[in-house]
Design a protein around this motif. Structure first.
Motif, PDB file in Angstrom:
ATOM      1  N   MET A 196       0.843  -1.194   0.000  1.00 36.01           N
ATOM      2  CA  MET A 196       0.000   0.000   0.000  1.00 36.01           C
ATOM      3  C   MET A 196       0.879   1.245   0.000  1.00 36.01           C
ATOM      4  SD  MET A 196      -2.940   1.053   2.754  1.00 36.01           S
ATOM      5  CE  MET A 196      -3.764   2.627   2.635  1.00 36.01           C
ATOM      6  N   ALA A 197       0.514   2.233  -0.780  1.00 37.64           N
ATOM      7  CA  ALA A 197       1.323   3.448  -0.878  1.00 37.64           C
ATOM      8  C   ALA A 197       1.308   4.217   0.429  1.00 37.64           C
ATOM      9  CB  ALA A 197       0.780   4.336  -1.997  1.00 37.64           C
ATOM     10  N   ASN A 198       2.415   4.849   0.752  1.00 34.75           N
ATOM     11  CA  ASN A 198       2.519   5.676   1.946  1.00 34.75           C
ATOM     12  C   ASN A 198       1.919   7.050   1.669  1.00 34.75           C
ATOM     13  OD1 ASN A 198       3.979   3.845   3.671  1.00 34.75           O
ATOM     14  ND2 ASN A 198       5.743   4.177   2.333  1.00 34.75           N
ATOM     15  N   LEU A 199       0.867   7.395   2.403  1.00 33.25           N
ATOM     16  CA  LEU A 199       0.224   8.686   2.238  1.00 33.25           C
ATOM     17  C   LEU A 199       0.876   9.711   3.145  1.00 33.25           C
ATOM     18  CD1 LEU A 199      -3.522   7.534   2.177  1.00 33.25           C
ATOM     19  CD2 LEU A 199      -2.004   7.947   0.234  1.00 33.25           C
ATOM     20  N   ILE A 200       0.943  10.945   2.677  1.00 29.78           N
ATOM     21  CA  ILE A 200       1.498  12.023   3.494  1.00 29.78           C
ATOM     22  C   ILE A 200       0.579  12.224   4.704  1.00 29.78           C
ATOM     23  CG2 ILE A 200       2.158  14.452   3.558  1.00 29.78           C
ATOM     24  CD1 ILE A 200       2.588  14.324   0.547  1.00 29.78           C
ATOM     25  N   PRO A 201       1.116  12.184   5.927  1.00 30.30           N
ATOM     26  CA  PRO A 201       0.263  12.317   7.123  1.00 30.30           C
ATOM     27  C   PRO A 201      -0.510  13.635   7.134  1.00 30.30           C
ATOM     28  CG  PRO A 201       2.479  11.595   7.712  1.00 30.30           C
ATOM     29  CD  PRO A 201       2.526  11.988   6.271  1.00 30.30           C
ATOM     30  N   VAL A 249       4.029  18.454  -1.738  1.00 27.83           N
ATOM     31  CA  VAL A 249       5.497  18.426  -1.776  1.00 27.83           C
ATOM     32  C   VAL A 249       6.046  19.741  -2.315  1.00 27.83           C
ATOM     33  CG1 VAL A 249       7.492  17.342  -2.869  1.00 27.83           C
ATOM     34  CG2 VAL A 249       5.664  15.914  -1.950  1.00 27.83           C
ATOM     35  N   GLN A 250       5.432  20.248  -3.389  1.00 29.40           N
ATOM     36  CA  GLN A 250       5.916  21.493  -3.986  1.00 29.40           C
ATOM     37  C   GLN A 250       5.728  22.667  -3.035  1.00 29.40           C
ATOM     38  OE1 GLN A 250       4.299  23.977  -7.598  1.00 29.40           O
ATOM     39  NE2 GLN A 250       5.387  22.186  -8.360  1.00 29.40           N
ATOM     40  N   ALA A 251       4.588  22.732  -2.362  1.00 33.17           N
ATOM     41  CA  ALA A 251       4.355  23.804  -1.388  1.00 33.17           C
ATOM     42  C   ALA A 251       5.353  23.712  -0.236  1.00 33.17           C
ATOM     43  CB  ALA A 251       2.921  23.727  -0.864  1.00 33.17           C
ATOM     44  N   ALA A 252       5.628  22.490   0.199  1.00 35.99           N
ATOM     45  CA  ALA A 252       6.587  22.298   1.296  1.00 35.99           C
ATOM     46  C   ALA A 252       7.974  22.765   0.891  1.00 35.99           C
ATOM     47  CB  ALA A 252       6.623  20.820   1.708  1.00 35.99           C
ATOM     48  N   GLU A 253       8.390  22.443  -0.328  1.00 30.73           N
ATOM     49  CA  GLU A 253       9.713  22.865  -0.807  1.00 30.73           C
ATOM     50  C   GLU A 253       9.838  24.383  -0.821  1.00 30.73           C
ATOM     51  OE1 GLU A 253      10.123  21.101  -4.644  1.00 30.73           O
ATOM     52  OE2 GLU A 253      10.859  19.182  -3.875  1.00 30.73           O
ATOM     53  N   SER A 254       8.735  25.086  -1.098  1.00 35.11           N
ATOM     54  CA  SER A 254       8.791  26.547  -1.205  1.00 35.11           C
ATOM     55  C   SER A 254       9.099  27.230   0.120  1.00 35.11           C
ATOM     56  CB  SER A 254       7.470  27.089  -1.774  1.00 35.11           C
ATOM     57  OG  SER A 254       6.435  27.025  -0.813  1.00 35.11           O
ATOM     58  N   VAL A 255       8.852  26.534   1.244  1.00 26.75           N
ATOM     59  CA  VAL A 255       9.133  27.125   2.562  1.00 26.75           C
ATOM     60  C   VAL A 255      10.191  26.344   3.330  1.00 26.75           C
ATOM     61  CG1 VAL A 255       6.929  28.311   2.838  1.00 26.75           C
ATOM     62  CG2 VAL A 255       7.107  25.901   3.484  1.00 26.75           C
ATOM     63  N   GLY A 256      10.887  25.447   2.643  1.00 24.97           N
ATOM     64  CA  GLY A 256      12.004  24.739   3.274  1.00 24.97           C
ATOM     65  C   GLY A 256      11.606  23.604   4.182  1.00 24.97           C
ATOM     66  N   ILE A 257      10.370  23.112   4.066  1.00 27.05           N
ATOM     67  CA  ILE A 257       9.944  21.971   4.882  1.00 27.05           C
ATOM     68  C   ILE A 257      10.286  20.681   4.136  1.00 27.05           C
ATOM     69  CG2 ILE A 257       7.940  20.727   5.809  1.00 27.05           C
ATOM     70  CD1 ILE A 257       6.636  23.396   6.376  1.00 27.05           C
ATOM     71  N   LYS A 258      10.944  19.774   4.842  1.00 23.76           N
ATOM     72  CA  LYS A 258      11.324  18.496   4.234  1.00 23.76           C
ATOM     73  C   LYS A 258      10.299  17.425   4.584  1.00 23.76           C
ATOM     74  CE  LYS A 258      15.272  20.015   2.656  1.00 23.76           C
ATOM     75  NZ  LYS A 258      15.514  20.150   1.219  1.00 23.76           N
ATOM     76  N   ILE A 259       9.824  16.714   3.591  1.00 23.37           N
ATOM     77  CA  ILE A 259       8.878  15.625   3.799  1.00 23.37           C
ATOM     78  C   ILE A 259       9.616  14.311   3.612  1.00 23.37           C
ATOM     79  CG2 ILE A 259       6.775  14.532   2.916  1.00 23.37           C
ATOM     80  CD1 ILE A 259       5.720  17.253   2.198  1.00 23.37           C
ATOM     81  N   ASP A 260       9.372  13.373   4.509  1.00 27.44           N
ATOM     82  CA  ASP A 260      10.078  12.089   4.503  1.00 27.44           C
ATOM     83  C   ASP A 260      10.055  11.460   3.113  1.00 27.44           C
ATOM     84  OD1 ASP A 260      10.483   9.122   4.841  1.00 27.44           O
ATOM     85  OD2 ASP A 260      10.769   9.776   6.918  1.00 27.44           O
ATOM     86  N   GLN A 261      11.187  10.876   2.721  1.00 24.17           N
ATOM     87  CA  GLN A 261      11.353  10.340   1.380  1.00 24.17           C
ATOM     88  C   GLN A 261      10.327   9.264   1.043  1.00 24.17           C
ATOM     89  OE1 GLN A 261      15.257   8.801   0.619  1.00 24.17           O
ATOM     90  NE2 GLN A 261      14.950   8.662  -1.580  1.00 24.17           N
ATOM     91  N   LYS A 262       9.867   8.523   2.035  1.00 24.81           N
ATOM     92  CA  LYS A 262       8.899   7.455   1.744  1.00 24.81           C
ATOM     93  C   LYS A 262       7.569   8.016   1.238  1.00 24.81           C
ATOM     94  CE  LYS A 262       7.308   7.053   6.553  1.00 24.81           C
ATOM     95  NZ  LYS A 262       7.290   6.170   7.736  1.00 24.81           N
ATOM     96  N   LEU A 287      13.772  19.659  14.263  1.00 23.20           N
ATOM     97  CA  LEU A 287      14.519  18.510  13.731  1.00 23.20           C
ATOM     98  C   LEU A 287      13.771  17.871  12.569  1.00 23.20           C
ATOM     99  CD1 LEU A 287      15.784  16.751  16.979  1.00 23.20           C
ATOM    100  CD2 LEU A 287      16.741  18.677  15.735  1.00 23.20           C
ATOM    101  N   THR A 288      12.454  17.782  12.671  1.00 20.75           N
ATOM    102  CA  THR A 288      11.649  17.180  11.606  1.00 20.75           C
ATOM    103  C   THR A 288      11.740  17.994  10.326  1.00 20.75           C
ATOM    104  OG1 THR A 288      10.109  16.299  13.246  1.00 20.75           O
ATOM    105  CG2 THR A 288       9.341  16.408  10.956  1.00 20.75           C
TER     106      THR A 288
END
Length: 613
Positions: free
Chosen positions: A1-6, A87-100, A542-543
């Motif tokens: 099953m695909a990992n959904l962004i929390p 993911v794109q919105a997160a990148e615009s503010v420097g938030i890293k989302i887990d690679q999975k 840290l996250t």
């Protein structure tokens, strides 16, 4: 099953992204009443009907009817899935989302499209193998190594290849049991009326073309036959390859732009490779097409500054002019122009002068779009002829009027007056006449919107302060996990963090490392004496930066220290000076305007001399 962004991560991104800041990168927004207004980004229009509500963090267009939040905007504008938009919105503010989660988001192709990607990927591997490891590509390899001065490592890194005329892709893919319909859909194999198959790129040097995620979606092939009028040909448009929406090398350049805050637009693939050889990895190319709106959106979404560095010949200069005109629809994108001397392209200049000379041109020899227009519009005109001078002046004034920048325009008018002995007061009045229709339209629109509710004051985020905060967070986390990084920061003397929480965290790190030298990761030790709320905040830090502390990136830390101590303070001084100039212009304080312009010129000169080598 695909990992959904929390859901918690999605909410974190939504809270961090200001929709006005995000959409404002691509749409020129003006605050009028309760909302920000601009031209519809989805459909062409002349009167602004697109609104953004900063309080509610929503947009709505009264022309096309589209509405939603920042994720909806990204999905609608760029044709992305919801996870990709997050993911794109997160990148615009420097938030890293887990690679999975990001791996699942990046794989946005359906099964048929994924088959095309897989075929293109195999083809790229075949082309590189044929070039480097067989006797079928001797002439092509000789051209790249001896004429273009590329070593095998660079060829491998850029996945360059060759398709000999004696080889058959169709036979190879048939052996791999790849359906003929997929082969033909890829655009790299065609079928004649008699049923036989033909390799479209036969006897060509191959450049793989990738999307923003690094997937091979198409190819460009360069002929070695000087008699062939089609020097380059590209893959045909497919479900995964739309060249007007892609930029060569963008998947790599967008990562480099996170540090440099800069992208360079070049004319060809080999120019991008030349820039790479000169130590610049934030170069991209528009694949032989004129710069498009979609490509500019990619650029402006990933960098505040774009340097256009097309070839120095007339064709390159004409392309530069067209790119400037297209970019005026992206007012938040700062443009600079680099012209390679002696009408050479970057690759030719690299071979003639060396990598250091090319890097210097890219990083230190840029000019403004006004300066470029000042010289470009002189072409094919005898300016000693009054009629030609009048036409030239009118064309330049029209350009200044359509690229409204009061400070830059003031400097250009002074230059125009001094060089040709024209009356400054007449030039000022003429420029006002040129810009009057635009001002009247703006005033008309403002009157229409005066019936809006009273504005709710919301403090807009300062992009420089956001960059500053992001850099500080990265330094804190890296110092927390790597003693070598902490020591590198300490070498610079007293480092002041503008965010009080970051300053506090650094004091804690410094105190602990002073008492316990030799430890690497000390996060658990620091949190042992924190309150529950402090631990939550610290864990969030840290996250946010989970991907950064995988290695002790001293080079990146040195760059961050330079940005905090030099680049950002200079940018803030320049920004404040521009604000004061605009205020002086509004108050007709001519002496003050001249004084501030001198001050700005000194700052810009000092900034140019303060660029990091």
């Amino acid at each position: 099953m695909a990992n959904l962004i929390p859901k918690s991560t999605i909410e974190q991104v939504k809270d961090a992204v200001n929709i006005v800041d995000f959409i404002g990168k691509y749409v020129d927004l003006k605050k009028k009443g309760k909302y920000f207004w601009g031209l519809c980004p989805f459909e062409a229009e002349n009167t602004p009907s697109f609104t953004v509500d900063e309080v509610g963090q929503r947009y709505k267009c009264y022309s096309c009817g589209r509405s939603g939040n920042v994720f909806d905007y990204i999905s609608e504008k760029n044709g992305l899935s919801f996870p990709q938009a997050v993911v794109q919105a997160a990148e615009s503010v420097g938030i890293k989302i887990d690679q999975k989660y990001t791996e699942n988001a990046a794989n946005h192709f359906n099964e048929k499209d994924q088959d095309l990607i897989n075929l293109n990927t195999q083809a790229a591997e075949i082309f590189t193998h044929l070039l480097l490891n067989t006797d079928l590509s001797t002439e092509a390899l000789k051209y790249l190594v001896e004429t273009r001065k590329l070593d095998r490592a660079t060829i491998t890194e850029f996945q360059l290849g060759f398709l000999p005329s004696s080889w058959s892709l169709h036979d190879f893919f048939d052996e791999k049991k790849i359906p003929v319909e997929i082969q033909l859909a890829s655009g790299i194999i065609s079928q004649y009326d008699d049923g036989s198959f033909h390799d479209v790129f036969s006897n060509r040097i191959m450049f793989p073309l990738k999307d923003s995620y690094g997937n091979v979606v198409g190819f460009s092939g360069r002929t070695l036959d000087k008699a062939n009028s089609a020097k380059y040909i590209n893959s045909k448009e497919t479900a995964v390859f739309k060249k007007s929406q892609l930029l060569y090398h963008f998947d790599v350049a967008k990562q480099a732009a996170k540090l440099s805050q800069h992208l360079i637009l070049l004319e060809g693939y080999l120019d991008v490779i030349a820039a790479h050889k000169a130590g610049i990895d934030y170069g991209v190319a528009s694949m032989g097409t004129s710069l498009t709106k979609d490509q500019l959106q990619l650029i402006s979404r990933n960098s505040p500054t774009l340097t256009i560095a097309y070839d120095g010949d007339s064709a390159g200069q004409n392309a530069t002019w067209r790119a400037i005109e297209e970019a005026k629809n992206f007012p938040h994108l700062q443009l600079e122009i680099v012209t390679i001397p002696d009408k050479k392209d970057p690759d030719e200049y690299l071979q003639a002068k060396g990598s250091a000379a090319l890097k210097q041109i890219f990083e230190e020899d840029s000019t403004s779009i006004n300066d470029f227009a000042f010289e470009y519009l002189k072409q094919n005109r005898n300016l000693e002829n009054p009629a030609n001078l009048s036409d030239y002046t009118n064309d330049l004034l029209k350009f200044l009027g359509s690229h409204s920048n009061p400070i830059a325009n003031d400097l250009t008018l002074k230059k125009l007056s001094d060089q040709f002995g024209l009356s400054r007061s007449v030039l000022d009045q003429s420029l006002k006449q040129v810009t009057a229709p635009h001002q009247e339209q703006a005033e008309y629109q403002q009157n229409l919107e005066k019936a809006s509710d009273p504005p709710t004051e919301v403090k807009a985020r300062d992009p420089l302060s956001s960059q500053e905060a992001m850099i500080e967070r990265k330094m804190i986390v890296s110092a927390l996990y790597h003693e070598t990084v902490f020591q590198e920061i300490e070498k610079q003397g007293k480092v002041i963090f503008h965010d009080p929480r970051n300053q506090l965290y650094y004091f804690l790190i410094k105190g602990y490392r002073g008492k316990h030298p030799g430890n690497q990761a000390i996060g658990d030790a620091l949190m042992a004496n924190m309150t529950a709320d402090e631990k939550d905040n610290f864990n969030q830090l840290l996250t946010d930066q989970v991907d950064f502390y995988a290695s002790d990136n001293i080079k990146a830390i040195d760059d961050y220290l330079w940005q905090l101590s030099s680049r950002i303070p200079f940018e803030k001084k320049i920004k404040q000076t521009k604000i004061e100039i605009q205020q002086a212009i509004n108050l007709n304080q001519n002496d003050r305007i001249k004084e501030l312009n001198v001050q700005l010129a000194k700052l810009m000169k000092e900034k140019a001399g303060n660029k990091r080598g």
